[in-house]
Design a protein around this motif. Structure first.
Motif, PDB file in Angstrom:
ATOM      1  N   LYS A  89      89.650  57.847  50.733  1.00 54.14           N
ATOM      2  CA  LYS A  89      88.765  57.244  51.839  1.00 54.14           C
ATOM      3  C   LYS A  89      88.642  55.806  51.384  1.00 54.14           C
ATOM      4  O   LYS A  89      88.652  55.010  52.730  1.00 54.14           O
ATOM      5  CB  LYS A  89      87.541  58.365  51.812  1.00 54.14           C
ATOM      6  N   ALA A  90      88.033  56.226  49.826  1.00 54.52           N
ATOM      7  CA  ALA A  90      88.008  54.316  49.399  1.00 54.52           C
ATOM      8  C   ALA A  90      89.335  53.753  50.295  1.00 54.52           C
ATOM      9  O   ALA A  90      88.643  52.264  50.837  1.00 54.52           O
ATOM     10  CB  ALA A  90      87.837  54.710  48.122  1.00 54.52           C
ATOM     11  N   ASN A  91      90.751  54.223  49.925  1.00 55.30           N
ATOM     12  CA  ASN A  91      91.914  53.188  50.393  1.00 55.30           C
ATOM     13  C   ASN A  91      91.721  52.818  52.272  1.00 55.30           C
ATOM     14  O   ASN A  91      92.045  52.225  52.365  1.00 55.30           O
ATOM     15  CB  ASN A  91      92.927  54.061  49.514  1.00 55.30           C
ATOM     16  N   PHE A  92      90.964  53.610  52.492  1.00 57.25           N
ATOM     17  CA  PHE A  92      91.500  53.603  53.788  1.00 57.25           C
ATOM     18  C   PHE A  92      90.134  52.618  54.674  1.00 57.25           C
ATOM     19  O   PHE A  92      90.650  51.769  55.304  1.00 57.25           O
ATOM     20  CB  PHE A  92      91.027  54.986  54.892  1.00 57.25           C
ATOM     21  N   LEU A  93      89.209  52.836  53.775  1.00 57.13           N
ATOM     22  CA  LEU A  93      88.180  52.066  54.008  1.00 57.13           C
ATOM     23  C   LEU A  93      88.425  50.973  53.989  1.00 57.13           C
ATOM     24  O   LEU A  93      88.179  49.868  54.777  1.00 57.13           O
ATOM     25  CB  LEU A  93      87.135  52.455  53.196  1.00 57.13           C
ATOM     26  N   ARG A  94      88.873  51.165  52.700  1.00 55.49           N
ATOM     27  CA  ARG A  94      89.641  49.276  52.073  1.00 55.49           C
ATOM     28  C   ARG A  94      90.228  48.300  53.431  1.00 55.49           C
ATOM     29  O   ARG A  94      90.469  47.123  53.777  1.00 55.49           O
ATOM     30  CB  ARG A  94      89.878  49.278  51.174  1.00 55.49           C
ATOM     31  N   ALA A  95      91.472  49.454  53.899  1.00 52.29           N
ATOM     32  CA  ALA A  95      91.928  48.707  54.559  1.00 52.29           C
ATOM     33  C   ALA A  95      91.822  48.438  56.172  1.00 52.29           C
ATOM     34  O   ALA A  95      92.300  47.323  56.700  1.00 52.29           O
ATOM     35  CB  ALA A  95      93.424  49.828  54.967  1.00 52.29           C
ATOM     36  N   ALA A  96      90.208  49.460  56.528  1.00 51.21           N
ATOM     37  CA  ALA A  96      90.058  48.991  57.542  1.00 51.21           C
ATOM     38  C   ALA A  96      89.329  47.944  58.176  1.00 51.21           C
ATOM     39  O   ALA A  96      89.232  47.084  58.760  1.00 51.21           O
ATOM     40  CB  ALA A  96      89.333  50.106  58.151  1.00 51.21           C
ATOM     41  N   VAL A  97      88.438  47.746  56.741  1.00 53.81           N
ATOM     42  CA  VAL A  97      88.007  46.512  56.706  1.00 53.81           C
ATOM     43  C   VAL A  97      88.749  44.420  56.314  1.00 53.81           C
ATOM     44  O   VAL A  97      88.466  43.999  57.023  1.00 53.81           O
ATOM     45  CB  VAL A  97      86.920  46.557  55.152  1.00 53.81           C
ATOM     46  N   ALA A  98      89.685  45.314  55.675  1.00 58.24           N
ATOM     47  CA  ALA A  98      90.924  44.172  55.406  1.00 58.24           C
ATOM     48  C   ALA A  98      91.510  43.602  56.939  1.00 58.24           C
ATOM     49  O   ALA A  98      91.380  42.723  56.971  1.00 58.24           O
ATOM     50  CB  ALA A  98      92.181  43.802  54.502  1.00 58.24           C
ATOM     51  N   ALA A  99      91.735  44.813  57.841  1.00 56.80           N
ATOM     52  CA  ALA A  99      92.281  44.602  58.558  1.00 56.80           C
ATOM     53  C   ALA A  99      91.524  44.278  60.056  1.00 56.80           C
ATOM     54  O   ALA A  99      91.423  42.982  60.742  1.00 56.80           O
ATOM     55  CB  ALA A  99      93.131  46.261  60.130  1.00 56.80           C
ATOM     56  N   THR A 100      90.103  44.324  60.366  1.00 54.38           N
ATOM     57  CA  THR A 100      89.237  43.454  60.653  1.00 54.38           C
ATOM     58  C   THR A 100      88.934  42.283  60.469  1.00 54.38           C
ATOM     59  O   THR A 100      88.437  41.135  61.488  1.00 54.38           O
ATOM     60  CB  THR A 100      87.479  44.477  60.486  1.00 54.38           C
ATOM     61  N   LEU A 101      88.814  41.820  58.683  1.00 55.49           N
ATOM     62  CA  LEU A 101      88.721  40.685  58.464  1.00 55.49           C
ATOM     63  C   LEU A 101      89.725  39.379  58.899  1.00 55.49           C
ATOM     64  O   LEU A 101      89.805  38.505  59.648  1.00 55.49           O
ATOM     65  CB  LEU A 101      88.813  40.185  56.922  1.00 55.49           C
ATOM     66  N   ALA A 102      91.485  40.153  58.886  1.00 58.16           N
ATOM     67  CA  ALA A 102      92.507  38.933  58.892  1.00 58.16           C
ATOM     68  C   ALA A 102      92.042  39.532  60.349  1.00 58.16           C
ATOM     69  O   ALA A 102      93.197  37.929  61.501  1.00 58.16           O
ATOM     70  CB  ALA A 102      93.689  40.019  58.455  1.00 58.16           C
ATOM     71  N   LEU A 103      91.687  40.277  61.698  1.00 54.20           N
ATOM     72  CA  LEU A 103      91.757  38.947  62.787  1.00 54.20           C
ATOM     73  C   LEU A 103      90.155  38.389  63.130  1.00 54.20           C
ATOM     74  O   LEU A 103      91.132  37.769  63.945  1.00 54.20           O
ATOM     75  CB  LEU A 103      91.511  41.233  63.828  1.00 54.20           C
ATOM     76  N   ALA A 104      89.529  38.790  62.309  1.00 53.37           N
ATOM     77  CA  ALA A 104      88.711  37.632  62.897  1.00 53.37           C
ATOM     78  C   ALA A 104      88.854  36.732  62.146  1.00 53.37           C
ATOM     79  O   ALA A 104      88.630  36.274  62.959  1.00 53.37           O
ATOM     80  CB  ALA A 104      87.554  38.223  62.015  1.00 53.37           C
ATOM     81  N   TRP A 105      89.470  36.164  61.607  1.00 53.42           N
ATOM     82  CA  TRP A 105      89.998  35.136  60.699  1.00 53.42           C
ATOM     83  C   TRP A 105      91.357  34.948  61.077  1.00 53.42           C
ATOM     84  O   TRP A 105      91.202  33.608  61.651  1.00 53.42           O
ATOM     85  CB  TRP A 105      90.356  35.187  59.306  1.00 53.42           C
ATOM     86  N   ALA A 106      91.939  35.782  61.709  1.00 57.69           N
ATOM     87  CA  ALA A 106      93.285  34.485  62.792  1.00 57.69           C
ATOM     88  C   ALA A 106      92.744  34.270  64.136  1.00 57.69           C
ATOM     89  O   ALA A 106      93.035  33.376  64.669  1.00 57.69           O
ATOM     90  CB  ALA A 106      94.330  36.190  63.088  1.00 57.69           C
ATOM     91  N   ALA A 107      92.132  35.212  65.238  1.00 54.06           N
ATOM     92  CA  ALA A 107      91.035  34.798  65.666  1.00 54.06           C
ATOM     93  C   ALA A 107      90.399  33.622  65.664  1.00 54.06           C
ATOM     94  O   ALA A 107      90.560  32.085  66.236  1.00 54.06           O
ATOM     95  CB  ALA A 107      90.716  35.775  66.910  1.00 54.06           C
ATOM     96  N   ALA A 108      89.713  33.586  64.179  1.00 50.48           N
ATOM     97  CA  ALA A 108      89.311  31.880  64.454  1.00 50.48           C
ATOM     98  C   ALA A 108      89.663  30.979  63.978  1.00 50.48           C
ATOM     99  O   ALA A 108      89.504  29.451  65.061  1.00 50.48           O
ATOM    100  CB  ALA A 108      87.630  32.169  63.490  1.00 50.48           C
ATOM    101  N   THR A 109      90.806  31.511  63.492  1.00 46.62           N
ATOM    102  CA  THR A 109      91.904  29.305  63.304  1.00 46.62           C
ATOM    103  C   THR A 109      92.530  29.648  64.251  1.00 46.62           C
ATOM    104  O   THR A 109      92.963  27.564  64.561  1.00 46.62           O
ATOM    105  CB  THR A 109      92.697  30.255  61.984  1.00 46.62           C
ATOM    106  N   HIS A 110      93.326  30.440  65.459  1.00 47.53           N
ATOM    107  CA  HIS A 110      93.867  29.938  65.969  1.00 47.53           C
ATOM    108  C   HIS A 110      93.254  29.842  67.241  1.00 47.53           C
ATOM    109  O   HIS A 110      93.610  28.957  68.279  1.00 47.53           O
ATOM    110  CB  HIS A 110      94.995  31.342  66.348  1.00 47.53           C
TER     111      HIS A 110
END
Length: 113
Positions: free
Chosen positions: A2-23
């Motif tokens: 579950k930790a792997n899945f949770l890490r992937a979900a957090v990484a996905a959320t951060l990547a989307l937020a960062w991409a939206a902010a920079t672009h």
């Protein structure tokens, strides 16, 4: 797992937020939509890959338990079948003995009524 899945979900959320902010600061709105859509697709694939990996790990780790349970279940089934056969044979033999005892032929000829 579950930790792997949770890490992937957090990484996905951060990547989307960062991409939206920079672009979002330097591109028009239609380009933001395209970038976010592509980033979301990439993150979705990463999450799916992580989930598949976790699923395979779980399957590999539970394989021995599954095989043990299957073998024990098979042994129990064979034991029940053997016991049922033994009980059935004993009951059949007992019924035949009772039948022969009750229906003995007498030495006298049958009466004519």
């Amino acid at each position: 797992m579950k930790a792997n899945f949770l890490r992937a979900a957090v990484a996905a959320t951060l990547a989307l937020a960062w991409a939206a902010a920079t672009h979002g600061q330097s591109t028009p709105a239609s380009d933001i939509k395209t970038v976010v859509k592509e980033d979301a697709k990439t993150v979705g694939h990463a999450v799916a890959h992580s989930a598949r990996t976790v699923g395979h790990e779980v399957a590999d780790k539970t394989r021995t338990a599954r095989d043990t349970i299957r073998d024990d279940s098979k042994k129990a089934g064979h034991a029940v079948a053997h016991s049922a056969r033994t009980v059935g044979k004993t009951a059949k033999d007992g019924a035949e003995r009772v039948k022969t005892t009750v229906t003995r032929k007498s030495d006298e000829p049958p009466s004519k009524d």
